[in-house]
Scaffold this motif. Structure first.
Motif, PDB file in Angstrom:
ATOM      1  N   ASN A 151     -16.417  56.812   0.160  1.00  0.00           N
ATOM      2  CA  ASN A 151     -16.792  57.690  -0.948  1.00  0.00           C
ATOM      3  C   ASN A 151     -15.713  57.711  -2.042  1.00  0.00           C
ATOM      4  O   ASN A 151     -15.245  58.768  -2.473  1.00  0.00           O
ATOM      5  CB  ASN A 151     -17.061  59.115  -0.452  1.00  0.00           C
ATOM      6  N   LEU A 152     -15.341  56.520  -2.484  1.00  0.00           N
ATOM      7  CA  LEU A 152     -14.312  56.353  -3.504  1.00  0.00           C
ATOM      8  C   LEU A 152     -14.921  55.871  -4.810  1.00  0.00           C
ATOM      9  O   LEU A 152     -15.953  55.193  -4.825  1.00  0.00           O
ATOM     10  CB  LEU A 152     -13.268  55.326  -3.039  1.00  0.00           C
ATOM     11  N   LEU A 153     -14.256  56.194  -5.908  1.00  0.00           N
ATOM     12  CA  LEU A 153     -14.637  55.670  -7.215  1.00  0.00           C
ATOM     13  C   LEU A 153     -14.160  54.231  -7.354  1.00  0.00           C
ATOM     14  O   LEU A 153     -13.110  53.856  -6.813  1.00  0.00           O
ATOM     15  CB  LEU A 153     -14.018  56.517  -8.317  1.00  0.00           C
ATOM     16  N   LEU A 154     -14.914  53.421  -8.103  1.00  0.00           N
ATOM     17  CA  LEU A 154     -14.556  52.029  -8.347  1.00  0.00           C
ATOM     18  C   LEU A 154     -14.475  51.811  -9.851  1.00  0.00           C
ATOM     19  O   LEU A 154     -15.468  51.924 -10.568  1.00  0.00           O
ATOM     20  CB  LEU A 154     -15.599  51.097  -7.733  1.00  0.00           C
ATOM     21  N   LEU A 155     -13.269  51.539 -10.331  1.00  0.00           N
ATOM     22  CA  LEU A 155     -13.026  51.309 -11.759  1.00  0.00           C
ATOM     23  C   LEU A 155     -12.529  49.886 -11.954  1.00  0.00           C
ATOM     24  O   LEU A 155     -11.484  49.502 -11.418  1.00  0.00           O
ATOM     25  CB  LEU A 155     -11.990  52.301 -12.297  1.00  0.00           C
ATOM     26  N   GLU A 156     -13.247  49.101 -12.753  1.00  0.00           N
ATOM     27  CA  GLU A 156     -12.848  47.722 -13.031  1.00  0.00           C
ATOM     28  C   GLU A 156     -11.960  47.643 -14.265  1.00  0.00           C
ATOM     29  O   GLU A 156     -12.364  48.053 -15.360  1.00  0.00           O
ATOM     30  CB  GLU A 156     -14.073  46.859 -13.295  1.00  0.00           C
ATOM     31  N   ASP A 157     -10.766  47.114 -14.089  1.00  0.00           N
ATOM     32  CA  ASP A 157      -9.937  46.722 -15.222  1.00  0.00           C
ATOM     33  C   ASP A 157     -10.292  45.263 -15.512  1.00  0.00           C
ATOM     34  O   ASP A 157      -9.779  44.344 -14.883  1.00  0.00           O
ATOM     35  CB  ASP A 157      -8.463  46.883 -14.878  1.00  0.00           C
ATOM     36  N   ALA A 158     -11.221  45.088 -16.453  1.00  0.00           N
ATOM     37  CA  ALA A 158     -11.702  43.748 -16.801  1.00  0.00           C
ATOM     38  C   ALA A 158     -11.107  43.274 -18.119  1.00  0.00           C
ATOM     39  O   ALA A 158     -11.692  42.428 -18.803  1.00  0.00           O
ATOM     40  CB  ALA A 158     -13.231  43.753 -16.873  1.00  0.00           C
ATOM     41  N   CYS A 159      -9.943  43.800 -18.454  1.00  0.00           N
ATOM     42  CA  CYS A 159      -9.345  43.518 -19.763  1.00  0.00           C
ATOM     43  C   CYS A 159      -9.076  42.040 -19.989  1.00  0.00           C
ATOM     44  O   CYS A 159      -9.106  41.563 -21.124  1.00  0.00           O
ATOM     45  CB  CYS A 159      -8.061  44.327 -19.932  1.00  0.00           C
ATOM     46  N   GLN A 160      -8.817  41.287 -18.906  1.00  0.00           N
ATOM     47  CA  GLN A 160      -8.521  39.862 -19.057  1.00  0.00           C
ATOM     48  C   GLN A 160      -9.709  38.969 -18.708  1.00  0.00           C
ATOM     49  O   GLN A 160      -9.557  37.758 -18.625  1.00  0.00           O
ATOM     50  CB  GLN A 160      -7.328  39.481 -18.173  1.00  0.00           C
ATOM     51  N   ALA A 161     -10.879  39.552 -18.524  1.00  0.00           N
ATOM     52  CA  ALA A 161     -12.006  38.742 -18.044  1.00  0.00           C
ATOM     53  C   ALA A 161     -13.290  39.031 -18.806  1.00  0.00           C
ATOM     54  O   ALA A 161     -14.386  38.966 -18.243  1.00  0.00           O
ATOM     55  CB  ALA A 161     -12.209  38.982 -16.558  1.00  0.00           C
ATOM     56  N   ILE A 162     -13.186  39.317 -20.084  1.00  0.00           N
ATOM     57  CA  ILE A 162     -14.357  39.635 -20.898  1.00  0.00           C
ATOM     58  C   ILE A 162     -15.338  38.458 -20.874  1.00  0.00           C
ATOM     59  O   ILE A 162     -14.961  37.313 -21.131  1.00  0.00           O
ATOM     60  CB  ILE A 162     -13.949  39.957 -22.343  1.00  0.00           C
ATOM     61  N   GLY A 163     -16.587  38.753 -20.540  1.00  0.00           N
ATOM     62  CA  GLY A 163     -17.616  37.720 -20.497  1.00  0.00           C
ATOM     63  C   GLY A 163     -17.805  37.091 -19.140  1.00  0.00           C
ATOM     64  O   GLY A 163     -18.769  36.353 -18.924  1.00  0.00           O
ATOM     65  N   GLY A 164     -16.892  37.377 -18.203  1.00  0.00           N
ATOM     66  CA  GLY A 164     -17.056  36.873 -16.853  1.00  0.00           C
ATOM     67  C   GLY A 164     -18.145  37.645 -16.116  1.00  0.00           C
ATOM     68  O   GLY A 164     -18.533  38.754 -16.507  1.00  0.00           O
ATOM     69  N   THR A 165     -18.637  37.058 -15.041  1.00  0.00           N
ATOM     70  CA  THR A 165     -19.702  37.695 -14.256  1.00  0.00           C
ATOM     71  C   THR A 165     -19.406  37.560 -12.771  1.00  0.00           C
ATOM     72  O   THR A 165     -18.620  36.706 -12.344  1.00  0.00           O
ATOM     73  CB  THR A 165     -21.075  37.063 -14.544  1.00  0.00           C
ATOM     74  N   PHE A 166     -20.064  38.409 -11.984  1.00  0.00           N
ATOM     75  CA  PHE A 166     -20.037  38.295 -10.525  1.00  0.00           C
ATOM     76  C   PHE A 166     -21.456  38.466 -10.024  1.00  0.00           C
ATOM     77  O   PHE A 166     -22.089  39.498 -10.257  1.00  0.00           O
ATOM     78  CB  PHE A 166     -19.120  39.357  -9.912  1.00  0.00           C
TER      79      PHE A 166
END
Length: 398
Positions: A151-166
């Motif tokens: 029951n944890l929050l998930l925050l993505e720091d995607a600052c270096q991966a703009i446009g990437g996908t999973f």
């Protein structure tokens, strides 16, 4: 990363709209701005481009992280799990929130090791913050499972991966919230800027207020707006948003060029015995801004990095000795060095951390070189660089 490499007429046109109106602030002055609302337009473009419900622009990627911490309720007494390989802004935002950064090992994705994350969870853990470093993604399926379990929050720091996908979903939109940086050397740039992304309407509404001193933005009289809670000035300017509008329209072109040039370098290095590559959780989703590879030992990696630079092959980074991106040289964090008194509980928690106990991360980063991918290379230049890099590394390994 390449946004600044292709600054041109599109960005100048958007900036000139703002200069001609003279309204540099994103709020108010409705009758003077000639219908130009660059921040609003960029937020709309971001939601469409990244298929996310809400986007709140900020003054930087760092303030986007701080906004995320605030609206997601992270604060004093909370722990946030983050990787040993990132940018210092990751722990700066956690500390600014009054929470405690808990650093854990990376694996050969160069992102959070899910096993290390699981082992680091305590009753005080509030959030897991993966950082999608150098264009490629953390193992989001495994991290989501851990967050759901505890029951944890998930925050993505995607600052270096703009446009990437999973798995087909845009990085920054998978967790409860995500952030991009639009500084001068990101995939696309505003010069300075950032954005908080979320599908959570409450988070977005609070982010809208929080980034503007807590203004509720109700009605048409800014002076009459109320303040439901404390906020800060994390606003982006119209000038910076205007640059971003010109850039975001080029994102597909940027990604395609990066992927093409990245493949050329990788093909050449793939032929060298002893060179292996970063593990990418979803290869199709790599934004390809860097090609990260491993050599057999730290000693050989240091020699190869030195030889690359001596042969005029700049843009090859040895993060293990980097002051900004790897835990080894973060003395200000290790010593809780601050210009003002920090929360005693935070200082005590930092003092108890064993910053020398990251042998897995050290073993990986000591053997890692990341090579930037330039947008302006011609095909001939990309091939020439690839051949020269391969020859240089072969000479060291032989």
């Amino acid at each position: 990363m390449p946004g600044f490499e292709i600054f041109g007429t599109e960005e100048r046109k958007e900036v000139n709209d703002v200069l001609e109106s003279g309204i540099l602030m994103r709020y108010g002055f409705d009758h003077m701005r000639n219908g130009h609302w660059k921040a609003k337009e960029l937020e709309e473009a971001i939601t469409k481009t990244f298929d996310v419900n809400h986007a709140q622009l900020t003054s930087s990627g760092t303030t986007a992280l701080s906004t995320a911490m605030a609206v997601m309720g992270v604060g004093a007494g909370d722990e946030v799990i983050m990787p040993t390989f990132t940018f210092v802004a990751s722990f700066e935002a956690i500390i600014a929130a009054g929470a405690t950064p808990v650093l854990v090992d990376i694996d050969e994705t160069l992102c959070l090791d899910p096993k290390a994350v699981e082992a680091a969870v305590t009753p005080n853990t509030k959030m897991v913050m993966p950082v999608h470093m150098c264009g490629s993604m953390a193992q989001m399926d495994e991290l989501q499972a851990i967050c759901t379990k505890h029951n944890l929050l998930l925050l993505e720091d995607a600052c270096q991966a703009i446009g990437g996908t999973f798995n087909g979903q845009k990085l920054g939109t998978i967790g409860d919230g995500g952030t991009f940086s639009f500084d001068f050397v990101k995939t696309i740039t505003c010069g300075e800027g950032g954005v908080f992304l979320t599908n959570n309407e409450t988070y977005f509404k609070n982010a809208d207020h929080y980034t503007d001193h807590g203004h509720d933005h109700v009605g048409s009289d800014r002076g009459a707006e109320t303040h439901p809670f404390l906020g800060y000035n994390y606003r982006i300017s119209e000038l910076h948003a205007a640059v971003g509008l010109g850039q975001i329209r080029k994102l597909d072109q940027i990604l395609a060029t990066q992927r093409k040039n990245n493949a050329v370098i990788k093909a050449a290095l793939s032929e060298i015995e002893g060179v292996t590559f970063r593990r990418i959780a979803d290869p199709k989703g790599d934004n390809a801004s860097f090609l990260s590879f491993f050599l057999p030992t730290e000693e050989l990696t240091r020699k190869a990095h030195k030889a690359l630079l001596e042969n005029g092959l700049g843009g090859n980074f040895y993060w293990f000795d980097n002051n900004w991106h790897y835990i080894k040289k973060w003395e200000h964090l290790k010593n809780a060095t601050s210009l003002f008194p920090l929360n005693p509980g935070l200082v005590e928690a930092i003092g108890k951390m064993d910053f020398d106990n990251f042998k897995q991360s050290d073993a990986i980063m000591g053997r890692t070189i990341s090579s930037l991918i330039n947008l302006t290379w011609t095909d001939e230049q990309a091939n020439e660089r690839a051949e020269k890099m391969a020859a240089t590394i072969k000479s060291v390994l032989s």
